[in-house]
Design an enzyme around this catalytic site. Structure first.
Site, PDB file in Angstrom:
ATOM      1  N   SER A  83      74.103  43.667  56.922  1.00 24.75           N
ATOM      2  CA  SER A  83      73.933  45.120  56.838  1.00 24.75           C
ATOM      3  C   SER A  83      73.213  45.753  58.028  1.00 24.75           C
ATOM      4  O   SER A  83      73.217  46.972  58.151  1.00 24.75           O
ATOM      5  CB  SER A  83      73.200  45.480  55.549  1.00 24.75           C
ATOM      6  OG  SER A  83      71.961  44.822  55.489  1.00 24.75           O
ATOM      7  N   HIS A  93      78.385  45.212  51.157  1.00 22.76           N
ATOM      8  CA  HIS A  93      78.903  46.182  52.132  1.00 22.76           C
ATOM      9  C   HIS A  93      80.388  45.984  52.455  1.00 22.76           C
ATOM     10  O   HIS A  93      80.933  46.700  53.290  1.00 22.76           O
ATOM     11  CB  HIS A  93      78.092  46.122  53.429  1.00 22.76           C
ATOM     12  CG  HIS A  93      76.713  46.677  53.272  1.00 22.76           C
ATOM     13  ND1 HIS A  93      76.413  48.008  53.436  1.00 22.76           N
ATOM     14  CD2 HIS A  93      75.554  46.072  52.927  1.00 22.76           C
ATOM     15  CE1 HIS A  93      75.131  48.206  53.217  1.00 22.76           C
ATOM     16  NE2 HIS A  93      74.572  47.044  52.907  1.00 22.76           N
ATOM     17  N   LYS A 145      77.327  51.340  46.892  1.00 16.52           N
ATOM     18  CA  LYS A 145      77.665  51.657  48.283  1.00 16.52           C
ATOM     19  C   LYS A 145      79.033  52.345  48.329  1.00 16.52           C
ATOM     20  O   LYS A 145      79.098  53.524  48.055  1.00 16.52           O
ATOM     21  CB  LYS A 145      77.539  50.405  49.123  1.00 16.52           C
ATOM     22  CG  LYS A 145      76.088  49.870  49.027  1.00 16.52           C
ATOM     23  CD  LYS A 145      75.789  48.706  49.865  1.00 16.52           C
ATOM     24  CE  LYS A 145      74.450  48.100  49.501  1.00 16.52           C
ATOM     25  NZ  LYS A 145      73.299  49.009  49.600  1.00 16.52           N
TER      26      LYS A 145
END
Ligand SMILES: Cc1ncc(COP(=O)(O)O)c(C=O)c1O
Length: 398
Positions: free
Chosen positions: A187, A215, A246
């Site tokens: 990340s 992610h 996310k």
């Protein structure tokens, strides 16, 4: 230590902390901070779903129908929406089953702690997310092998040692489990785990594999199905963890994998047994988000168009964007004060992009982490690029 000394010590430690910017709007292409409109250049709402009308509508209708609170999954808290969501995630991910927890942090803790005991073995990338590190601590595993970041040679060296250790049975007579754990997308740098090589090495050394794709879900692979799909490895990674906070823009986390594994988590994971389930609006909005991606890859395509355009413009201007292979674009500045100054000046120009510095990244690797989303138009991106160009020249970065 008496309590007054204890609180003085805390005061001293917290005095130098920086307060975060307070957001006074929804998280779309723009945000409002201190009453001023700012281009949103750093949130992880990759697909722009945080303000999407379909998610809002799903949450509102579910509240109208069912209210808000749920409960504990194993007592009186398993709602039909939870089951629908888990089914939809498994279908989307093309796994046999999935279980939803209150966050990906919790999902990592559950995924690791539930299957490993003290005498099992973990082999972990040195830059894995904090929640993986905490989960390994929670499992009390004594034998931890840390390999150099995305370095498969180093991974194999560690696996050789791990497999030697695994020759000795545990005190219950069983063979120790070797679990290789990696983030899918890292990340801070936006680089990818070398998953095909990891899977190959896992087979060679009889290890299980786990990827935290917080992610990568909604971003990588066909229609956002994640890193396992991206590398064509469906069915070959034992444990997939994802976040619903996310790309899916709600809250929650999940573990996806074989039916028997998920049933084991359902029955044994302490994070599921002793912590509350997703609320009604969260479950309904997350279900809507997964269904949107199941039906169409339009927003995923839009995200990647934006990412590719932004990366190419940043490169043309001469910014160092590191080794990103994803929408996470680090603008490498190295010096902490420069990163803070750069971000402050961007803010003055109406662009919100936070500095990332130690301890989030190692010293000397400070940066601004830019994340565009599918909600940005080309004009939005150009506005951000112009601001970066202006500040970059002013501060002699480009
Ligand atoms: C790689 C990774 N795993 C897990 C998490 C935790 O996700 P959640 O916010 O759903 O707990 C994050 C959040 O930043 C992350 O980056």
């Amino acid at each position: 230590m008496d309590s007054s000394l204890f609180y003085k010590k805390l005061e001293k430690i917290t005095a130098s902390g920086i307060s975060p910017r307070v957001i006074q709007s929804g998280q779309g292409a723009y945000l409002v901070i201190k009453g001023k409109k700012q281009l949103n250049f750093c949130s992880s709402h990759y697909l722009g779903l945080a303000v999407d009308h379909r998610l809002k509508k799903a949450a509102i209708s579910a509240i109208d129908k069912y209210g808000i609170g749920t409960g504990y999954r194993t007592l009186a808290g398993t709602h039909t929406l939870h089951l629908e969501l888990e089914k939809a995630i498994a279908k989307f991910k093309k796994t046999e089953a999935a279980v939803v927890l209150s966050s990906a942090y919790m999902a990592n803790c559950a995924a690791i702690q539930t299957i490993l005991g003290k005498e099992d073995i973990v082999v972990s990338d040195e830059l894995n997310h904090a929640s993986i590190i905490d989960a390994v601590k929670l499992s009390q595993v004594k034998n931890k092998f840390i390999y150099k970041h995305v370095d498969t040679k180093s991974l194999e060296d560690q696996l050789k040692q791990a497999s030697k250790l695994a020759l000795t049975p545990k005190s219950d007579g069983e063979k120790p489990i070797i679990l290789i754990i990696t983030d899918g997308v890292f990340s801070m740098d936006g680089d990818l785990a070398p998953l095909p090589e990891i899977v190959k090495l896992a087979k060679k050394y009889n290890a299980l594999t786990m990827v935290d794709d917080a992610h990568g879900e909604g971003v990588l692979g066909k229609g956002g199905r994640g890193i396992v799909d991206h590398f064509g490895l469906l069915g070959q990674v034992d444990i997939e963890v994802g976040s619903l906070s996310k790309a899916f823009s709600v809250t929650g986390g999940f573990i996806a994998g074989k039916k028997v594994l998920i049933e084991f988590y359902n029955q044994k994971a302490r994070q599921r047994l002793f912590s509350i389930a997703l609320t009604i609006p969260d479950a309904a909005a997350a279900l809507e988000a997964v269904n949107i991606l199941q039906k169409s890859d339009t927003v995923v395509k839009k995200l990647w168009d934006n990412v590719n355009y932004l990366k190419s413009e940043f490169k043309k201007l001469g910014f160092d964007i590191g080794k990103s292979e994803t929408p996470i674009i680090p603008i490498m500045l190295h010096d902490e004060n420069l990163a803070i100054n750069f971000s402050t000046k961007l803010f003055e120009l109406g662009v919100f992009a936070t500095p990332i510095k130690f301890p989030m990244v190692s010293k000397g690797k400070a940066r601004i982490r830019v994340i565009p989303s599918a909600s940005h138009s080309k004009e939005d991106l150009d506005l951000g690029i112009k601001a970066f160009e202006k500040i970059g020249r002013k501060l002699n970065v480009i």
